[in-house]
Each structure stands twice: as C-alpha cells, then as structure tokens.
Design a protein around this motif. Sequence first.
Motif, PDB file in Angstrom:
ATOM      1  N   ALA A  39       0.846  -1.195   0.000  1.00 51.45           N
ATOM      2  CA  ALA A  39       0.000   0.000   0.000  1.00 51.45           C
ATOM      3  C   ALA A  39       0.880   1.242   0.000  1.00 51.45           C
ATOM      4  O   ALA A  39       1.986   1.231   0.546  1.00 51.45           O
ATOM      5  N   VAL A  45      -2.934   0.334  -4.169  1.00 48.54           N
ATOM      6  CA  VAL A  45      -2.453  -0.961  -3.696  1.00 48.54           C
ATOM      7  C   VAL A  45      -1.911  -1.722  -4.896  1.00 48.54           C
ATOM      8  O   VAL A  45      -2.587  -1.828  -5.932  1.00 48.54           O
ATOM      9  N   LEU A  69      -3.257  -2.464   5.736  1.00 44.64           N
ATOM     10  CA  LEU A  69      -3.423  -3.458   4.679  1.00 44.64           C
ATOM     11  C   LEU A  69      -3.140  -4.828   5.255  1.00 44.64           C
ATOM     12  O   LEU A  69      -2.125  -5.031   5.928  1.00 44.64           O
ATOM     13  N   THR A  80      -8.334  -3.157   3.449  1.00 37.65           N
ATOM     14  CA  THR A  80      -7.610  -1.896   3.508  1.00 37.65           C
ATOM     15  C   THR A  80      -8.403  -0.898   4.333  1.00 37.65           C
ATOM     16  O   THR A  80      -9.634  -0.967   4.407  1.00 37.65           O
TER      17      THR A  80
END
Length: 340
Positions: A39, A45, A69, A80
């Motif tokens: 991340a 991501v 994450l 997330t």
Amino acid sequence: FTLCLHPDAVSVTGLSFCTAPPAPGADGDDADGPLLASAADDGRVTLWDLQKKTARASHPCHPSCVSGLAFLPGEPAFVTCSGPDNALAVWTAGDGGRTLRPLRQRAGHAGPTRSVRYHATGPAAAAEGVVGHDVLSAGEDRALRVFGGIYAGADAEMSQGGGLAAKASRFGVDRSEMLLPPLAGVASCRGVRSKDWGDIVTVHKDSAFAYVWSSDRKAQSGPVLRQDGWQVSAMKEQPPPDCVATCVTTTPCGNFAVVGTAGGVLYRYNLQSGLPRGSYPAAATPSVTAEPKETKPGNVARISAGLRIEEDLPSGLHQTSAADAARAHREAARAAAAAV
C-alpha cells in the motif's frame, strides 16, 4: 531483491503476504508465484509476483493514504483502511492477482460529526405499521449519512446529485467543493407518505435555505425551502444575515418543517411543495396564508390545531435572539424553539 514500481514517487505504508494456494498460471500450465500486496500514501495498492519479481496489478483503493493493509488468512482477499476518508474496504484478487475488485465497504464521516439522531417514525406511520431503525448523521465533511440499525448493508451516503465527481474533474476542483455547505442541523420524521415526498430536512452553515431529502431514494430530491424572493443562486443577492438557518425540526405528521433563524424568527414550510406556510411571529411573513384550506392531491388537507400559527410570539422567545435548537413534541403535536 527490491521491488519498485514508481521510484521516489510514493511512500509504502503497508505490506501483506497472501497465504492462499497459488492460482494456475495464465497459460493454464504453471502455477503463479506467491503474492505480496503493498500500500502507498497515494491510495494505491499494488500486487507483486514474488517469483517473477514484477507487478501484476495496481489499483487506487482510496482517494488518499492507505493506513492499513492485510490479507485474509488462506483467502485471495485483503482488507484496507484509510484514515483521511475513514473507510474500511475488502478487495478480492482475481485471476491470480491480475485483477482487483471491491467486495464490500464501510465508511463513516471524513470530518467531525456534528449531529446524530434516529430517523424516527411518526405516530400516523407507526399506526400503519411503518417501522424505522435507521440513524442519520451529519458532519463537517458536508455529507449526510444513514446507518442501518439492523442491516449494515443499508449504510450509505445520501446523494447530492449525480455526476459530482465528473463535474469536479471538469472544473479542476475536489469533489467535496461541489457539495452543500457543512450541515448545521438535521431533522426527520418517517411518515406514511415518505415514498411520495421527502422526510428529512437539513440546514447548513451560513445558509438561509433548508434542503429536503428522501430516505427512500437516499438522495437530496425535494424542494429547497425558502421564503418568496430569496435567490438560491450564489450569483444573485442573498438573504440578510439574520435569516441564516440555525436549527430545524419536523412536525409529527411529516408534512411540515419549522426552521429557526439567527434573527429569532421561525419559518414553517410544506415539505411536499416547499412553499412557506407562515412564521412565528406571523408579522414576519404577512403575505403568507397561515392555514391553507386545500392541498395538492395526496397531501393532508387538515393541519393539527396544536401547530397553528399564532399572532403573538411564543412566550419566552425573543425575536432578536438566534434560535439555537428546535424540537417537535410528537405526543402533544407542538413545536418548541430555544434561544440563548
């Protein structure tokens, strides 16, 4: 070895390994290598193939920094979270991590919450079997949100119009700047006709107007409540400062809203038509008929006697004082306003 997608462009804020069994390769023969998710502070991501040392997919999961994450144990899915937008999301990595799609998301206000209240059911609606379990909240992020008291899938942000993101991009501004001003107060009453017209009313910071929302459509879909001669357009002359709305309440029948102002005057509006229906004191709106005899088809033709507009100012309320709070007493069918 080192994995690098955009050198010196972003900072990595989280890492997580996928423990799910490797998926078949793209050609159907060899299995893909293990996955690593990273991340970044730009909200993206990236999924990495540790065997080939390359990026399989990269997707913007949040509008700003991803603060957390983690892959779910034994599943090709990860969670997330982001502090700036106060959101938690679950994503699935399909096709061996080559595609990313959201599974579900829970989000709150991105700024301080200023008002929280139950979306109550009025007496008439309760008699018809209408039950409400939702909670309404308003915050400094200019959003009005509804939270389901039983089913979390009912959580949503009330829409303020379609295509706001596209309009913001066209004008080169952030989406939040296209929203209504921060909310100063919210009132609601789920009535038997909530599917026909709005049942939520909001007032906003430094604004004289009140806005009607529909809990059924989850959108701002009603008329703008304003006095005759008040211009909604920011390019035209605005109402005087003592007309700025400071608080709001709705009547138990769900047909009217009472808006308190900085000048101490209370204005009453019809929620279906948006037309003014008098004021406290009545002298503030001498041209408005206090008690309409007829309404549009489907509306209520009679008004509770306890909500009649009197000629004199209610005892204890000074016209020069700003109304700081307004509430409706549903059992007595009366409205009250408080001023400091």
